[in-house]
Scaffold this active site. Structure first.
Site, PDB file in Angstrom:
ATOM      1  CB  CYS A  33      42.421 102.868  98.926  1.00 15.41           C
ATOM      2  SG  CYS A  33      42.274 104.660  99.026  1.00 15.41           S
ATOM      3  CG  ASP A 460      50.072  62.188  86.453  1.00 15.11           C
ATOM      4  OD1 ASP A 460      49.732  62.586  85.331  1.00 15.11           O
ATOM      5  OD2 ASP A 460      51.203  62.382  86.937  1.00 15.11           O
TER       6      ASP A 460
END
Length: 532
Positions: A33, A460
């Site tokens: 499970c 950046d």
């Protein structure tokens, strides 16, 4: 890394955050499970834990029919790891074993088949064939429950060598025959009787929370006309797959822990690859609680992580495409890069074809602002096409045009490969050796094409602007805060989640989002199957 007692406590607490991270197998029932299974927690002495569903299946356990462990999100561990096991798992998820076998997998990784099998068995408890077999069973279940295709076609589309192997595997893994599985889906209204061949409606599960509005907005701002159509709630695009073209349509479902996915495929053998690439695009295997919890203590991005704990780092469905787009986006705004990329796609992208009239109709009915009438009309040009272009004919500075063609040539020759199993550091070194490819471009390619959670584009402009807006000095290689290494020093504490920190910073510069009206959903019994 969790030890078994921690795993048992997580299973006893029904903690869904660990679904897909490990699986619980109960020796007394022979069933495995997901940790959040609602069934009564078994005694500790009866439970064995496995890191993959394939390992549980290989040990003789079958999937629980109640919690559907095969429908769990993927483990976030494999996105983070850059070792042989992590690279191999990402490639197997993309379907490489079905397409090229274990020798092909080993060739992509640069190791012998025996070494790859030894490492995977030691790390995951299952070799490459067992991992691929578990994946075939998941794909087959999707096709059985959501299409009206004959079982023979499903067997071969999922990658099985014979109908006998298909039937035996489905019975062993799910304890039910394919025909009965389809009957149950039909009673729930889930079987797509009469649906066009190649169309699938799926659910792509994820670990909440998730900021889909911002992620879809990020994709919308960069959508290439004719190739992509995007809004804050829906994203569609053409996609090039190993066996042919396709269309992927992703839709936000408010309040649910899954994204609605529709696939139109020229060849059903591409189901596995298409699903996995959509998952990578939306970063659906991430563990946002772990990432935001780590970043929360940082004085720079901590407040942002606490405010938006579901931030994701969008990837891509095609690494080569993102690399090309990264070069086109050098030193220009997002809007300018979008226009330039649109011109490239319009002139050299292959027209959308081979999918049939039904799919073509849907491609033209998505709405949005990607093309003049919001339609999907073409695929993004492949690397070989761009490599054959004359740099002098491209509408951009000559140095960038030469860099673009040089990159495309390297991608087309496969001297640089941006597949899921690529060695990120090796690829970065090869990219930096190409003329016109700098650290920012490499960082962006690592972030999106290689789904590197620790990627960082130094220098950046948007990151530096966001840092200054938040009152922080980004620093730099020369202390000026404007050099090619600007921002790297302040970003060191964000490791190994620098890509997510970058998205937090980018988001501070984006205009406030206004929620779009969404069509009301009708309650229905036909629930599409989950897909990893």
């Amino acid at each position: 890394m969790l030890h078994d007692e921690q795993r048992y406590q997580a299973a006893a607490a029904k903690d869904a955050r660990f679904d897909g991270v490990f699986f619980t197998a109960v020796r007394t029932t022979g069933i495995y499970c997901r940790p959040s299974c609602p069934a009564i927690t078994p005694k500790r002495s009866n439970v064995t834990f496995y890191s993959t569903a394939a390992a549980a299946q290989q040990a003789g356990f079958r999937a629980c029919k109640r919690c559907r462990p095969d429908a769990s999100p993927g483990s976030p561990e494999w996105n983070v790891r850059s070792d042989l096991a992590g690279r191999a798992v990402r490639l197997i998820a993309d379907g490489i074993v079905d397409r090229a076998g274990v020798p092909g997998l080993a060739s992509f990784l640069g190791y012998s088949p025996r070494q790859v099998g030894r490492v995977l068995t030691a790390e995951l408890g299952a070799g490459p064939l067992a991992l691929a077999r578990a994946q075939r069973a998941r794909t087959a279940r999707i096709l059985v429950e959501t299409t009206a295709l004959p079982m023979t076609e499903i067997a071969f589309a999922a990658g099985f060598a014979s109908i006998r192997q298909f039937n035996a595997t489905m019975l062993e893994v799910y304890d039910i025959s394919p025909s009965l599985l389809r009957e149950r889906a039909a009673r729930r209204g889930g079987a797509a009787a009469g649906a066009p061949a190649g169309w699938l409606d799926l659910r792509l599960p994820f670990r909440p929370p998730i900021d889909t509005d911002r992620m879809f907005g990020f994709l919308a701002a960069r959508a290439v006309p004719g190739v992509e159509v995007a809004s804050a709630a829906e994203y569609s695009r053409t996609i090039s797959l190993p066996h042919g073209p396709g269309i992927a349509r992703l839709r936000v479902v408010p309040g649910e822990s899954w994204v609605e996915c529709s696939l139109a495929l020229a060849d059903l053998r591409d189901v596995t690859a298409a699903v996995q690439r959509c998952r990578r695009l939306l970063d659906l295997d991430a563990d946002p609680a772990a990432i935001s919890g780590y970043l929360a203590s940082d004085p720079v991005v901590g407040p942002l992580a606490l405010k938006e704990p579901g931030r994701r780092s969008p990837g891509t469905v095609d690494g080569d495409e993102i690399a090309v787009r990264a070069v086109l986006g050098q030193q220009v705004s997002v809007a300018a890069a979008r226009r330039l990329t649109g011109r490239l796609a319009a002139e050299w992208g292959a027209p959308l074809g081979g999918l049939g009239p039904d799919i073509a109709d849907i491609a033209g009915g998505n709405g949005g602002d990607s093309d003049a009438d919001g339609t999907l009309t073409r695929a993004f040009p492949d690397a070989a096409t761009i490599a054959g272009l004359d740099p002098e004919s491209l509408p951009m500075p000559r140095s960038r045009a030469r860099a673009l063609v040089g990159l495309a040539t390297a991608l087309a020759s496969r001297s640089i490969a941006l597949h899921p199993g690529a060695d990120r550091d090796e690829v970065a070194a090869k990219l930096l050796a190409l003329p016109g490819i700098g650290p920012w471009t490499v960082g962006y390619i690592r972030m999106r094409a290689l789904s590197d959670p620790d990627a960082f584009p130094p220098g950046d402009v948007a990151v530096l602007r966001a840092l200054r807006h938040l009152g922080h000095d980004p620093g730099g290689s020369a202390g000026s805060g404007t050099g090619p290494g600007a921002g790297t020093a302040i970003a060191e504490p964000w490791r190994p989640w620098r890509a997510y920190a970058v998205h937090h910073l980018w988001a501070t510069l984006e205009p406030p989002r206004t929620p779009e009206p969404r069509e009301p959903r009708t309650t229905r019994d036909d629930q599409p199957v989950h897909a990893r």
